[in-house]
Scaffold this motif. Structure first.
Motif, PDB file in Angstrom:
ATOM      1  N   ILE A  76     129.339 138.912 116.050  1.00  0.00           N
ATOM      2  CA  ILE A  76     130.498 139.813 116.022  1.00  0.00           C
ATOM      3  C   ILE A  76     130.148 141.139 116.692  1.00  0.00           C
ATOM      4  O   ILE A  76     130.927 141.675 117.497  1.00  0.00           O
ATOM      5  CB  ILE A  76     130.979 140.045 114.573  1.00  0.00           C
ATOM      6  CG1 ILE A  76     131.577 138.753 114.002  1.00  0.00           C
ATOM      7  CG2 ILE A  76     132.013 141.174 114.520  1.00  0.00           C
ATOM      8  CD1 ILE A  76     131.865 138.828 112.515  1.00  0.00           C
ATOM      9  N   LEU A  77     128.960 141.675 116.370  1.00  0.00           N
ATOM     10  CA  LEU A  77     128.525 142.932 116.984  1.00  0.00           C
ATOM     11  C   LEU A  77     128.429 142.790 118.504  1.00  0.00           C
ATOM     12  O   LEU A  77     128.844 143.691 119.246  1.00  0.00           O
ATOM     13  CB  LEU A  77     127.164 143.352 116.424  1.00  0.00           C
ATOM     14  CG  LEU A  77     127.122 143.960 115.023  1.00  0.00           C
ATOM     15  CD1 LEU A  77     125.700 144.385 114.687  1.00  0.00           C
ATOM     16  CD2 LEU A  77     128.067 145.158 114.920  1.00  0.00           C
ATOM     17  N   ALA A  78     127.883 141.676 118.969  1.00  0.00           N
ATOM     18  CA  ALA A  78     127.750 141.452 120.409  1.00  0.00           C
ATOM     19  C   ALA A  78     129.116 141.405 121.077  1.00  0.00           C
ATOM     20  O   ALA A  78     129.300 141.952 122.172  1.00  0.00           O
ATOM     21  CB  ALA A  78     126.980 140.152 120.671  1.00  0.00           C
ATOM     22  N   MET A  79     130.099 140.770 120.422  1.00  0.00           N
ATOM     23  CA  MET A  79     131.458 140.729 120.964  1.00  0.00           C
ATOM     24  C   MET A  79     132.062 142.137 121.012  1.00  0.00           C
ATOM     25  O   MET A  79     132.743 142.498 121.979  1.00  0.00           O
ATOM     26  CB  MET A  79     132.341 139.814 120.112  1.00  0.00           C
ATOM     27  CG  MET A  79     132.154 138.333 120.368  1.00  0.00           C
ATOM     28  SD  MET A  79     132.787 137.797 121.981  1.00  0.00           S
ATOM     29  CE  MET A  79     134.555 137.991 121.734  1.00  0.00           C
ATOM     30  N   VAL A  80     131.813 142.929 119.966  1.00  0.00           N
ATOM     31  CA  VAL A  80     132.325 144.311 119.928  1.00  0.00           C
ATOM     32  C   VAL A  80     131.713 145.129 121.063  1.00  0.00           C
ATOM     33  O   VAL A  80     132.412 145.869 121.765  1.00  0.00           O
ATOM     34  CB  VAL A  80     132.017 144.957 118.561  1.00  0.00           C
ATOM     35  CG1 VAL A  80     132.310 146.451 118.598  1.00  0.00           C
ATOM     36  CG2 VAL A  80     132.830 144.285 117.463  1.00  0.00           C
ATOM     37  N   PHE A  81     130.394 144.996 121.257  1.00  0.00           N
ATOM     38  CA  PHE A  81     129.728 145.724 122.345  1.00  0.00           C
ATOM     39  C   PHE A  81     130.313 145.313 123.692  1.00  0.00           C
ATOM     40  O   PHE A  81     130.527 146.156 124.573  1.00  0.00           O
ATOM     41  CB  PHE A  81     128.229 145.426 122.339  1.00  0.00           C
ATOM     42  CG  PHE A  81     127.487 146.027 121.177  1.00  0.00           C
ATOM     43  CD1 PHE A  81     128.046 147.037 120.412  1.00  0.00           C
ATOM     44  CD2 PHE A  81     126.224 145.568 120.838  1.00  0.00           C
ATOM     45  CE1 PHE A  81     127.370 147.589 119.339  1.00  0.00           C
ATOM     46  CE2 PHE A  81     125.529 146.112 119.771  1.00  0.00           C
ATOM     47  CZ  PHE A  81     126.103 147.121 119.014  1.00  0.00           C
ATOM     48  N   TRP A  82     130.563 144.027 123.856  1.00  0.00           N
ATOM     49  CA  TRP A  82     131.081 143.510 125.121  1.00  0.00           C
ATOM     50  C   TRP A  82     132.484 144.050 125.387  1.00  0.00           C
ATOM     51  O   TRP A  82     132.732 144.691 126.416  1.00  0.00           O
ATOM     52  CB  TRP A  82     131.078 141.987 125.067  1.00  0.00           C
ATOM     53  CG  TRP A  82     131.437 141.301 126.364  1.00  0.00           C
ATOM     54  CD1 TRP A  82     131.555 141.877 127.596  1.00  0.00           C
ATOM     55  CD2 TRP A  82     131.702 139.911 126.550  1.00  0.00           C
ATOM     56  NE1 TRP A  82     131.871 140.932 128.541  1.00  0.00           N
ATOM     57  CE2 TRP A  82     131.965 139.718 127.921  1.00  0.00           C
ATOM     58  CE3 TRP A  82     131.739 138.817 125.692  1.00  0.00           C
ATOM     59  CZ2 TRP A  82     132.280 138.461 128.452  1.00  0.00           C
ATOM     60  CZ3 TRP A  82     132.042 137.570 126.218  1.00  0.00           C
ATOM     61  CH2 TRP A  82     132.302 137.401 127.578  1.00  0.00           C
ATOM     62  N   LEU A  83     133.392 143.810 124.452  1.00  0.00           N
ATOM     63  CA  LEU A  83     134.783 144.211 124.659  1.00  0.00           C
ATOM     64  C   LEU A  83     134.926 145.725 124.671  1.00  0.00           C
ATOM     65  O   LEU A  83     135.590 146.296 125.538  1.00  0.00           O
ATOM     66  CB  LEU A  83     135.661 143.604 123.563  1.00  0.00           C
ATOM     67  CG  LEU A  83     137.177 143.773 123.729  1.00  0.00           C
ATOM     68  CD1 LEU A  83     137.643 143.171 125.048  1.00  0.00           C
ATOM     69  CD2 LEU A  83     137.913 143.116 122.563  1.00  0.00           C
ATOM     70  N   GLY A 143     125.448 142.991 125.064  1.00  0.00           N
ATOM     71  CA  GLY A 143     126.295 142.126 124.249  1.00  0.00           C
ATOM     72  C   GLY A 143     126.476 140.754 124.868  1.00  0.00           C
ATOM     73  O   GLY A 143     126.346 139.727 124.196  1.00  0.00           O
ATOM     74  N   ILE A 144     126.754 140.723 126.172  1.00  0.00           N
ATOM     75  CA  ILE A 144     126.942 139.450 126.875  1.00  0.00           C
ATOM     76  C   ILE A 144     125.680 138.597 126.801  1.00  0.00           C
ATOM     77  O   ILE A 144     125.723 137.409 126.482  1.00  0.00           O
ATOM     78  CB  ILE A 144     127.306 139.707 128.355  1.00  0.00           C
ATOM     79  CG1 ILE A 144     128.653 140.418 128.474  1.00  0.00           C
ATOM     80  CG2 ILE A 144     127.356 138.384 129.130  1.00  0.00           C
ATOM     81  CD1 ILE A 144     128.938 140.926 129.866  1.00  0.00           C
ATOM     82  N   VAL A 145     124.547 139.214 127.099  1.00  0.00           N
ATOM     83  CA  VAL A 145     123.273 138.496 127.117  1.00  0.00           C
ATOM     84  C   VAL A 145     122.936 137.930 125.741  1.00  0.00           C
ATOM     85  O   VAL A 145     122.320 136.867 125.626  1.00  0.00           O
ATOM     86  CB  VAL A 145     122.151 139.443 127.606  1.00  0.00           C
ATOM     87  CG1 VAL A 145     120.782 138.826 127.403  1.00  0.00           C
ATOM     88  CG2 VAL A 145     122.354 139.785 129.078  1.00  0.00           C
TER      89      VAL A 145
END
Length: 230
Positions: free
Chosen positions: A18-25, A65-67
């Motif tokens: 979830i954190l990675a998705m937040v960083f990405w978006l 986040g993507i990585v």
């Protein structure tokens, strides 16, 4: 500590995902908004260059986040029984993730270089190799050829993998525009240049159109991961 992680492994991985998705978006939204300052010709070239530096600083968070999404997704997929490779495979995946993060951060360090360094090229080539792998694995799994499970209620995982591959393709297009900006600003720092201003404005207009498609794709990936509709 190890016992705690073992007991809550899936929940911790889901939280990190979830954190990675937040960083990405969130990172992509930050880049989009800051680009308005970069293209504002009423500001001085040094001011706009500072905003461009901010763009790159926000963008690196989105890249991290993507990585991080792929190893997290593969690890959770194994725990869910959707992908059969654990143990050594996951260990190798996480080691590659550490190397990928290192390359991403080193490419960020050289962000304002007029010509891309070897780390920038490596960062791009990692995606060139990953995209076909994601699309092929996701597609063959949906066709019942494996390697992922794609039975009733399991297809969402393969679909999400394909959407993730498409999102990376769109991200590469955005990176193409982003890579051109430092060179343009190197020209603008020498003095007013109508041709460079036109080139910058055209690049940012095009990148904004691509960004909208990018967000839709990211949201679609999140939908399939959260709702699991198929």
């Amino acid at each position: 500590m190890i016992e705690f992680f073992t007991s809550h492994e899936l929940a911790i991985l889901r939280y990190l995902h979830i954190l990675a998705m937040v960083f990405w978006l969130g990172g992509e939204w930050g880049v989009f908004q800051t680009s308005y300052k970069v293209v504002n010709s009423e500001l001085t070239a040094p001011e706009r260059l500072r905003h461009l530096d901010t763009v790159f600083r926000i963008d690196v968070l989105a890249r991290v986040g993507i990585v991080s999404l792929l190893p997290l997704g593969l690890h959770m997929g194994y725990l869910w029984g959707l992908q059969p490779y654990g143990g050594t495979f996951l260990m190798v995946v996480w080691i590659l993730w550490v190397l990928w993060i290192a390359i991403t951060l080193l490419a960020f360090r050289d962000k304002m270089a007029k010509n891309k360094t070897i780390f920038g090229h490596l960062e791009d080539w990692s995606r060139y190799a990953l995209i076909p792998a994601l699309l092929v694995v996701g597609s063959t799994s949906l066709l019942g050829m494996g390697p992922l499970e794609a039975g009733e209620g399991q297809k969402w995982y393969s679909v999400k993998l394909i959407i993730f591959g498409v999102a990376i393709i769109i991200g590469l297009v955005l990176r193409y525009f982003l890579h051109s900006w430092p060179g343009i600003f190197a020209t603008l720092m020498k003095g007013p240049d109508a041709k460079a201003e036109m080139q910058l404005a055209k690049s940012i207009r095009a990148s904004r159109r691509v960004a909208f498609t990018y967000w839709i794709t990211i949201l679609a990936a999140g939908f399939f991961g959260a709702v699991k509709p198929i």
